[in-house]
Design a protein around this motif. Sequence first.
Motif, PDB file in Angstrom:
ATOM      1  N   SER A 197       0.835  -1.196   0.000  1.00 56.22           N
ATOM      2  CA  SER A 197       0.000   0.000   0.000  1.00 56.22           C
ATOM      3  C   SER A 197       0.871   1.247   0.000  1.00 56.22           C
ATOM      4  O   SER A 197       1.878   1.316   0.719  1.00 56.22           O
ATOM      5  N   GLU A 198       0.465   2.237  -0.780  1.00 54.52           N
ATOM      6  CA  GLU A 198       1.182   3.509  -0.798  1.00 54.52           C
ATOM      7  C   GLU A 198       1.039   4.230   0.536  1.00 54.52           C
ATOM      8  O   GLU A 198       1.827   5.131   0.859  1.00 54.52           O
ATOM      9  N   SER A 199       0.060   3.834   1.344  1.00 55.10           N
ATOM     10  CA  SER A 199      -0.156   4.474   2.641  1.00 55.10           C
ATOM     11  C   SER A 199       0.747   3.921   3.740  1.00 55.10           C
ATOM     12  O   SER A 199       0.697   4.404   4.869  1.00 55.10           O
ATOM     13  N   ASP A 200       1.555   2.906   3.436  1.00 50.97           N
ATOM     14  CA  ASP A 200       2.515   2.423   4.422  1.00 50.97           C
ATOM     15  C   ASP A 200       3.444   3.564   4.816  1.00 50.97           C
ATOM     16  O   ASP A 200       3.884   4.341   3.965  1.00 50.97           O
ATOM     17  N   GLU A 201       3.730   3.646   6.091  1.00 51.73           N
ATOM     18  CA  GLU A 201       4.574   4.744   6.561  1.00 51.73           C
ATOM     19  C   GLU A 201       5.387   4.287   7.759  1.00 51.73           C
ATOM     20  O   GLU A 201       4.829   3.820   8.757  1.00 51.73           O
ATOM     21  N   GLY A 202       6.701   4.396   7.670  1.00 52.66           N
ATOM     22  CA  GLY A 202       7.556   4.010   8.776  1.00 52.66           C
ATOM     23  C   GLY A 202       7.364   2.555   9.141  1.00 52.66           C
ATOM     24  O   GLY A 202       7.457   1.663   8.288  1.00 52.66           O
ATOM     25  N   ASN A 203       7.075   2.287  10.406  1.00 48.87           N
ATOM     26  CA  ASN A 203       6.873   0.924  10.878  1.00 48.87           C
ATOM     27  C   ASN A 203       5.425   0.459  10.762  1.00 48.87           C
ATOM     28  O   ASN A 203       5.091  -0.618  11.248  1.00 48.87           O
ATOM     29  N   SER A 204       4.573   1.264  10.159  1.00 44.32           N
ATOM     30  CA  SER A 204       3.160   0.920  10.003  1.00 44.32           C
ATOM     31  C   SER A 204       2.923   0.367   8.604  1.00 44.32           C
ATOM     32  O   SER A 204       3.276   1.005   7.615  1.00 44.32           O
ATOM     33  N   ARG A 205       2.315  -0.798   8.554  1.00 46.64           N
ATOM     34  CA  ARG A 205       2.040  -1.438   7.267  1.00 46.64           C
ATOM     35  C   ARG A 205       0.566  -1.793   7.182  1.00 46.64           C
ATOM     36  O   ARG A 205      -0.033  -2.250   8.159  1.00 46.64           O
ATOM     37  N   ILE A 206      -0.003  -1.619   6.023  1.00 45.18           N
ATOM     38  CA  ILE A 206      -1.403  -1.958   5.787  1.00 45.18           C
ATOM     39  C   ILE A 206      -1.463  -3.304   5.070  1.00 45.18           C
ATOM     40  O   ILE A 206      -0.841  -3.490   4.026  1.00 45.18           O
ATOM     41  N   LEU A 207      -2.204  -4.241   5.638  1.00 43.87           N
ATOM     42  CA  LEU A 207      -2.333  -5.568   5.038  1.00 43.87           C
ATOM     43  C   LEU A 207      -3.535  -5.665   4.108  1.00 43.87           C
ATOM     44  O   LEU A 207      -3.508  -6.424   3.139  1.00 43.87           O
ATOM     45  N   GLY A 208      -4.591  -4.920   4.407  1.00 47.41           N
ATOM     46  CA  GLY A 208      -5.778  -4.975   3.571  1.00 47.41           C
ATOM     47  C   GLY A 208      -6.670  -3.780   3.811  1.00 47.41           C
ATOM     48  O   GLY A 208      -6.568  -3.111   4.842  1.00 47.41           O
ATOM     49  N   THR A 209      -7.559  -3.531   2.864  1.00 47.47           N
ATOM     50  CA  THR A 209      -8.481  -2.402   2.967  1.00 47.47           C
ATOM     51  C   THR A 209      -9.801  -2.750   2.295  1.00 47.47           C
ATOM     52  O   THR A 209      -9.819  -3.187   1.146  1.00 47.47           O
ATOM     53  N   ALA A 210     -10.891  -2.559   3.019  1.00 44.63           N
ATOM     54  CA  ALA A 210     -12.225  -2.619   2.420  1.00 44.63           C
ATOM     55  C   ALA A 210     -12.589  -1.194   2.044  1.00 44.63           C
ATOM     56  O   ALA A 210     -12.499  -0.294   2.880  1.00 44.63           O
ATOM     57  N   TYR A 211     -12.982  -0.957   0.803  1.00 42.52           N
ATOM     58  CA  TYR A 211     -13.126   0.422   0.348  1.00 42.52           C
ATOM     59  C   TYR A 211     -14.429   0.718  -0.389  1.00 42.52           C
ATOM     60  O   TYR A 211     -14.742   1.885  -0.638  1.00 42.52           O
ATOM     61  N   ARG A 212     -15.181  -0.268  -0.755  1.00 42.25           N
ATOM     62  CA  ARG A 212     -16.520  -0.089  -1.309  1.00 42.25           C
ATOM     63  C   ARG A 212     -17.446  -1.098  -0.644  1.00 42.25           C
ATOM     64  O   ARG A 212     -17.008  -1.956   0.112  1.00 42.25           O
ATOM     65  N   ASN A 213     -18.729  -1.027  -0.969  1.00 44.00           N
ATOM     66  CA  ASN A 213     -19.692  -1.909  -0.305  1.00 44.00           C
ATOM     67  C   ASN A 213     -19.486  -3.384  -0.615  1.00 44.00           C
ATOM     68  O   ASN A 213     -19.849  -4.251   0.179  1.00 44.00           O
ATOM     69  N   THR A 214     -18.872  -3.702  -1.761  1.00 44.81           N
ATOM     70  CA  THR A 214     -18.610  -5.111  -2.096  1.00 44.81           C
ATOM     71  C   THR A 214     -17.186  -5.289  -2.624  1.00 44.81           C
ATOM     72  O   THR A 214     -16.932  -6.171  -3.436  1.00 44.81           O
ATOM     73  N   SER A 215     -16.261  -4.475  -2.152  1.00 41.99           N
ATOM     74  CA  SER A 215     -14.893  -4.522  -2.671  1.00 41.99           C
ATOM     75  C   SER A 215     -13.861  -4.415  -1.561  1.00 41.99           C
ATOM     76  O   SER A 215     -14.003  -3.610  -0.649  1.00 41.99           O
ATOM     77  N   CYS A 216     -12.795  -5.209  -1.696  1.00 46.76           N
ATOM     78  CA  CYS A 216     -11.658  -5.050  -0.793  1.00 46.76           C
ATOM     79  C   CYS A 216     -10.385  -5.494  -1.497  1.00 46.76           C
ATOM     80  O   CYS A 216     -10.429  -6.217  -2.507  1.00 46.76           O
ATOM     81  N   ILE A 217      -9.260  -5.028  -0.994  1.00 44.43           N
ATOM     82  CA  ILE A 217      -7.961  -5.369  -1.539  1.00 44.43           C
ATOM     83  C   ILE A 217      -7.101  -5.957  -0.424  1.00 44.43           C
ATOM     84  O   ILE A 217      -7.154  -5.493   0.718  1.00 44.43           O
TER      85      ILE A 217
END
Length: 265
Positions: free
Chosen positions: A141-161
């Motif tokens: 994820s482009e939102s990773d910052e420093g020691n924080s990492r994103i493993l997944g994101t739900a972003y629409r009503n029937t969508s996730c990454i």
Amino acid sequence: MILQKITPYFTLLFAFLILSCSSDTNNSETTPPDPTAANRQSLGASARAFLSAEEFTSMNVEIAYVDGFRPSENTLNNLRSFFTARLNKPGGVRFTETVVPATTVGALNRDEYVEIENDNRTVFNEGSELGVWVFFADQNSESDEGNSRILGTAYRNTSCIIFGETLREFSRGITGPSLTQLETITTEHEFGHLFGLVNLGTEMVRDHEDETADDDGGATPNKHCDQENCLMYFQTVADATSTDMSGLPTFGEFCLEDLRANGGK
């Protein structure tokens, strides 16, 4: 050897469907309705559609992935059991697999993975079958910052990454967890948000939304559960990156109450 533990966090991203209409009542030409519009609503908008059999009696989950990032068979079996336990879908749940071209832009931001979905998604609501998109990406994820990492994101009503490259980085560590454990916990956590948890389209029976102090010292609801043993606890996905976790976490008592009150099991 000293190993530095990198702690990921979950970030909710909200997408809102914007509708417009023309005031020209003399225009004889009409635009046909978009058949995919129902799958492009804000996160949590389809919570009851997932949980109950009122509108949809079955579900088709499109498992999209870049070649080399297909979730394991054990992960898919875990998801099937997860859906059977929580959703009222008497017509069953099926998976449709779609191979997505490798991404070339590096770490992904929201606009980029939404575009990937728009270009590659083939499964949408059809009749009494709910359509879902889950993308196992070959990037971080482009939102990773420093020691924080994103493993997944739900972003629409029937969508996730699911950020597959990040999961693999953790699983490749000397003391890292299995890839199946990471895939399962991350994906089930994201589906919890699609189901409307916490207070995100599925109302709370009892107040259990976690509140974390913001920069001004105030309490900010973060759409996670305050029960530490719950799949929707904010730290659960982070804990999945450690071998200290035994077994797979499940929904806690309060989240189960919410799901059942909104049509689930």
